[in-house]
Structures are given as structure tokens and as C-alpha cells.
Design an enzyme around this catalytic site. Sequence first.
Site, PDB file in Angstrom:
ATOM      1  CG  ASN A 150      49.783  55.702  45.670  1.00 45.50           C
ATOM      2  OD1 ASN A 150      49.165  54.937  46.391  1.00 45.50           O
ATOM      3  ND2 ASN A 150      49.494  55.873  44.407  1.00 45.50           N
ATOM      4  CB  SER A 227      52.259  46.133  44.781  1.00 44.26           C
ATOM      5  OG  SER A 227      52.236  45.165  45.811  1.00 44.26           O
ATOM      6  CB  VAL A 230      50.816  42.820  48.112  1.00 39.41           C
ATOM      7  CG1 VAL A 230      50.000  42.554  49.365  1.00 39.41           C
ATOM      8  CG2 VAL A 230      52.274  43.052  48.493  1.00 39.41           C
ATOM      9  CD  GLU A 248      39.926  49.162  42.549  1.00 31.35           C
ATOM     10  OE1 GLU A 248      40.507  49.497  41.501  1.00 31.35           O
ATOM     11  OE2 GLU A 248      38.714  48.886  42.589  1.00 31.35           O
ATOM     12  CB  CYS A 282      47.293  53.105  40.453  1.00 33.35           C
ATOM     13  SG  CYS A 282      45.851  54.105  40.838  1.00 33.35           S
ATOM     14  CD  GLU A 458      38.530  51.540  45.910  1.00 27.90           C
ATOM     15  OE1 GLU A 458      39.605  52.007  45.523  1.00 27.90           O
ATOM     16  OE2 GLU A 458      38.260  51.339  47.120  1.00 27.90           O
TER      17      GLU A 458
END
Length: 478
Positions: A150, A227, A230, A248, A282, A458
Amino acid sequence: MRELGCYVGREWVRPKGSTIEVRNPATNGDVIARVAQLGVADVDRAVGVAAEVSPGWAARSPWQRAEVLRKAADLLENRAARVAKDLMEENGKPLSEAQGEVAKSIVTFRYYAGLAAALDGRAFEGGAPQLRHETRKEPLGPVAAVTPWNVPAAGPARKLAPALLAGNTVLLKPATATPITAIHLVECLYEAGADPGVVQLLCGSGPVVGQPLCCDPRVRAVSFTGSTAVGLQLKNALGRSMTRLQLELGGKNAALVFSDADLGTASSHILGAAFASAGQQCTATSRVLAQREIYQPLLELLATRARSFVVGDPFDQATQMGPLIDEAGIRRVEGFIRRAVKEGARIMTGGQRIPRPGYFFEPTILSHVHPGMEISREEVFGPVLSVMDFGSVEQSVELLNATPYGLSCAVHTRDIRTAQFVAKNADCGIVVVNGPTAGIELPAPFGGFKLSGTGWKEHGPESLEFYTRTKLVSWGWS
Ligand code: NAD
């Protein structure tokens, strides 16, 4: 048909055996390129070379590494129009969003090039006259960077730039749906003078390439964006190792609107953050918590404005929202809406796939959503906004925090005490006052709490913390 390579070891490798088909989600999934699909042996070779060349890259001064980033930014700028077109084709973002994301990646390279001095340690006096201490910020070595589809440009850029500046070698594993943009970034870094092998570009599936890469003991840190499912799997897999892990992950972000807010401005921020990238962010706003007095007018305003949203061809300048990424994305959104309606939600507008080629979905607004419903807790990752009501400021924060995620929230009010109360009590990593939940600026530390992330940030100078270790050197003992 374009055939694109990966960078493994010290060279670009052309597709030989199996390939990944990159598809355009704005069409019926037309294949726009084929990219080399790697296997476990390639990962092993890539990590080996990344480890070998690590000391050489670390030995360059931060100023020399910054120069590579600066040149890469210039090269990326020269080809920005081409990169934005590729990004649009592989991801489906409308033109302005794709251009904005490429511009942000260029700024990211320049921003971290300007932070070379942030890698300086500090020197300070000890407790006795002959004692003196200094700290050194050292790179970690080979680090894995795993990114989602994304944010095909900004996602890799925000890992590559701080990691490389700090002196690490990077093994980048982009999402299989969007490798082309990542290839552009890596090409620019090599054209800019990065040492051979300093960046490895590993295309392939999560289980075949991502998992062995992240679990390789020579990899000193893993920065994963994707996700929550994961992310948790990786956390388990690395549980017994000392590999540093930055996750993240997903979000269930809310905009809180109080009765004293300017509803016109609030609704612009809400709809922008809800439907940009077709809700596949997100930090997308997926819940509106409206104070009871303004619940009905705000709901109607949002629904009216959502109905006039222009959904269509990403290349069309008038388009405000493009397609979802694939058929599975459509099914996922349809499933969430179906279950929400079964639990009592009402569709104010939208709720349907748009009957045209590609994975287009109507901007959707749901009312009568209550805490406890799946749609009020779980990430949809599509253009669906749930509107709920609350009475007091305490109740607003209770609702805000009633999800397993804790990434971003917005509070719309003219009352500073209300804004302060929400800011203090929000259980999420980002609180925006009178603005959107998405689009956080580069110098601001980015990252979530709870199931949204591990807490390493980040963006900003904070990102360098993840990519460095601090060594203490004490002088003066005789
Ligand atoms: P995903 O988890 O399916 O995939 C992300 C990346 O991980 C891809 O490159 C994928 O190939 C790889 N991967 C998959 N399985 C793996 C495994 N077992 N080991 C290692 N790597 C593996 O996520 P997605 O569908 O690509 O992205 C959407 C998700 O990303 C959403 O939940 C969204 O909220 C989240 N996201 C979070 C942020 C953030 O900064 N918090 C930013 C963007 C997206």
C-alpha cells in the site's frame, strides 16, 4: 512485456525460472510486468554478501553515505514522472497520490542525508578527574526491510534511508504486488554510488523469501511493515533470537468529533483520511466517534459528501479514489460489511462493488455501529467508515481505546481542555488535533501501540535509534 530483475549478491539478476506477475488493479488484473521470483538459495546468497560488504559500508563516514542518499534523491527526482506512473499502475493510487508518494520518497532520502550529524556520539566527564566517557552510535550489520503493497515507494524509502545512513546493509523484500517502484529506488541508490551488495532487492513470496530472510541469524535486525497477523507470526518465529524487531502493523483509527467542532473542516479531514488510497492505509480513519448533539448532522454531511466522491481511473485528474488492490481485497470488504449489517449496522451510502473492470468499491458509510461489533474493532483496509456516538469526553476516550490497535487518532474540538484530555488518555502512538489521522509528516516519529507495533519509531531522528547500537567507551583508567 517488461521483465525486471532483482539485485542478489553483487549484481542484478534477470528473471530465469519462475516469475511474479505484476497486475494493474484498475483493469481486470492485466499483467504489466514480470519480475524474477527468488527462492531460499538466493536469500542465503544475498544475506552472505550483505554480511561480507557490511564492514566496508560501515567504515565509510556518515557524510559519505549521506552523499549517496543525496545523489539517489536527485536521480529519483529526474525519473519521478516514470516512477509515479509505475506506482499508479501496480498499486492503483490516483495520479496526485502517486506523485505525492514519490515526492515523499525523494524528501526522505534528502531528509536522512541531512541527519548525518545525528549519528555523532556524545562525550562527557566522569566522576573522577581522570575519567572521561564517550558514546558511539554503531551500525548493526545486515538488516531486513519487509514492506507492504500500500506504500510502494514511501514504505521502502523510510527504511532504506535511515538504515543506509547509519551504515547498515539492507535486504529489501517488497510486496509481491508492487515490486516495480522498489526496483526504481534501488537502481537510483546504485547509480548514486552505493557499494555493490550494500542493498539487496529480494522479490518473492512472504513464506519463501520473507520468512527465511527475517529468520536468518546473520540478519541483525528486521523492520517489518504489514499486517498484524504476519507481524505476530514473525515475532513468534524470532522469539528465541536476539534479532532486533520493528513491527509497523495495522490500525483501527478514530476521529473524535465534539459538539463545538467545525463540522465542515472535520468532515474534510475525515473523508480525506478515510478514502485516500481507497482506505488502504494503516492510518486511514475507519471510525468516527461523534458527540450525541452533532451525531445526526455530521452523519448526514459525511454521507452526502461521500456520495459525490469521484471513483475511477487513477490516470484521470478528476479521480479522488482508485481501486482496491485485488479481488481478495473486494471480498474482504464485502465480508466486513455483510457481517456488520447482520450485527445491526445500517448502510448510509455505498456498500457495493462498482460494476466496471477493476477492483472498484463505493465509498461506504455505516451508522448504528456499536462497541462490540466486529466492524468497530477490526481493521477493514478498504473505503468503509463506521459512525458511532458518545456522550461525555470520558466516554469518547473509552470508545477510542476499545480496539486491539493503537496507531493514530484525531480529535476535533475548539476546547483546549478536551483536546488535552484526549491526548493524555489516548492509547495510541499518534494524536492529531483538528487534522487527519493519516499523512503524518516525515520529521515526526511514527508508530503505534498495542497490536499496531513494537514501539520502535519510523520517521524523524528516532528512526536512527532502531538502526544503531550505542557503545560506551570510557577513558582514563590506569
Ligand atoms: P502482509 O502482512 O500480507 O505483507 C507485508 C509484507 O510481508 C509483504 O512483503 C509480504 O510478502 C511479507 N510477508 C508475508 N508473509 C511473510 C512471512 N511469513 N515472513 C516474512 N514476510 C512475510 O501485509 P499487506 O497486505 O502487504 O499490507 C497491509 C497491511 O500493512 C495492513 O494491515 C496495514 O495496516 C499494514 N501497514 C502498516 C503500516 C504502518 O506503518 N503501521 C504501514 C502500511 C501498511
